[in-house]
Design a protein around this motif. Sequence first.
Motif, PDB file in Angstrom:
ATOM      1  N   ALA A  61      53.137  47.583  30.957  1.00 19.62           N
ATOM      2  CA  ALA A  61      51.973  46.791  31.381  1.00 19.62           C
ATOM      3  C   ALA A  61      51.766  46.898  32.886  1.00 19.62           C
TER       4      ALA A  61
ATOM      5  N   TYR B  46      48.576  48.171  34.935  1.00 20.27           N
ATOM      6  CA  TYR B  46      47.902  47.349  35.942  1.00 20.27           C
ATOM      7  C   TYR B  46      47.806  48.107  37.258  1.00 20.27           C
TER       8      TYR B  46
ATOM      9  N   GLU C  42      42.997  39.565  39.539  1.00 22.78           N
ATOM     10  CA  GLU C  42      43.336  39.389  38.121  1.00 22.78           C
ATOM     11  C   GLU C  42      44.602  40.164  37.764  1.00 22.78           C
ATOM     12  N   PHE C  43      44.623  41.443  38.126  1.00 21.67           N
ATOM     13  CA  PHE C  43      45.756  42.263  37.700  1.00 21.67           C
ATOM     14  C   PHE C  43      46.981  42.057  38.593  1.00 21.67           C
TER      15      PHE C  43
ATOM     16  N   SER D 144      47.795  39.090  39.483  1.00 22.39           N
ATOM     17  CA  SER D 144      48.368  37.926  38.805  1.00 22.39           C
ATOM     18  C   SER D 144      49.124  38.344  37.547  1.00 22.39           C
ATOM     19  N   LYS D 145      48.549  39.297  36.801  1.00 18.10           N
ATOM     20  CA  LYS D 145      49.239  39.778  35.605  1.00 18.10           C
ATOM     21  C   LYS D 145      50.539  40.500  35.959  1.00 18.10           C
TER      22      LYS D 145
ATOM     23  N   ALA E  59      53.129  37.917  36.630  1.00 17.85           N
ATOM     24  CA  ALA E  59      53.665  37.341  35.394  1.00 17.85           C
ATOM     25  C   ALA E  59      54.677  38.284  34.746  1.00 17.85           C
ATOM     26  N   SER E  60      54.371  39.580  34.728  1.00 17.45           N
ATOM     27  CA  SER E  60      55.303  40.557  34.158  1.00 17.45           C
ATOM     28  C   SER E  60      56.599  40.607  34.958  1.00 17.45           C
TER      29      SER E  60
END
Length: 410
Positions: free
Chosen positions: A206, A210, A226-227, A229-230, A233-234
């Motif tokens: 992921a 990203y 957005e990415f 932030s992703k 999280a990962s």
Amino acid sequence: MTLLQDRQVRWFVWLLLLFAVLLFAAAMLLGAVYGRAAQNLYLERSAEITSALMEQGVPETVIASALQSDSTTQEGIHLLDLLGMTEKTSAALLPTLDAFRQTMNGVVLAVCAALICLLFVGTLCFLRARRAQYDRAAQTVRCYIDGDYSTRLPQHREGSLFQLFAEVEKLATILQAKEQTERQNKEFLKSTMSDISHQLKTPLAAMMMYQEILADEPGNAAVVREFASKMGASLRRMETLIQMMLKIARLDAGSIRFERRSVSVAELTESAVQDLLIRAQREGKTIRMQGDPAQQLICDPAWTSEAVGNLVKNALDHTERGGKVCVSWVCTPVLLQIKVEDDGCGIAPEDIHHIFKRFYRSERTLDTPGVGLGLPLAKAITEGQGGLLSVQSEPGQGAAFTISFSLTQS
């Protein structure tokens, strides 16, 4: 005597005793035979001399007197010297004595040969039996060296040799247990590395995706935020996964030393849920605690707090918005129990026996957060301190996890 506890040694000692008895009996028998033969020789020679004298007309009274006489004269000795019958005369020149000597020597040699053969055969049998035991023991030890523990050394007999076999068997048992432990450790390490690789594969893939998106649109602030932030999280998921796996590995390896001391259960549970209160508030859920505030427990506060925190986190993961999680504790005469209850979806009967397995995720809860390590870690921490972690649940009626510590053990 411990030496005589060995059956083969006892058998050989009995053989030596038998040989001694037979040797004594043979000596007595040979003495009797020799005396009887000497008597017969004396009588036979006396008869020959008497017959010769009577043929020459010597009176019987003179012959009888000569045979019964026990004295010697110089004339008699001189006559025997003239006839060549002295102490230096070879026995071969005296036919009667020579025949007697050969007969007796043959008997003595035959008896000695028989006794020597008996001793030799008995000793040879003892040595062969001993050598066979040594060969079997050496073969068994070679099997142990090769890792084959299917054969065993004999231990059901007494004696120093079998005591040695018993000690070798103890050593083999220790080596076998050590080998099995090493094999299990290798399998555990292999399984752990496989699990970590599998779990890290998804967030890494992921993050790579990203990164490619961010590289394609560096000027689009919304996409970057957005990415980014992703990706954060990962990264947090990977960090959580790695930290939990390292903790479980240390617990399994026995490298964790629990620092047990008396601690307030209320403070312990507050410390466990403190970092989860904000999450519960954000998700519209309630965490409630109840129990005797003065209750004490002897445990490792940091690790026990983490175990309780993992149970609370698991309860939040499986509780819908508006749900409630209750952390309570109760003390009985022999146990102190800390219970974490929720009113969430509950656990299906086919899943309840697997929830403490690492990375286990039920098909019904694949959309919930988590990596499947919280419950195994809580179980390892609890059992590492001599406690017990149990669960009760019905589908749709929530779940209750109970940590039990023995007060007598504490």
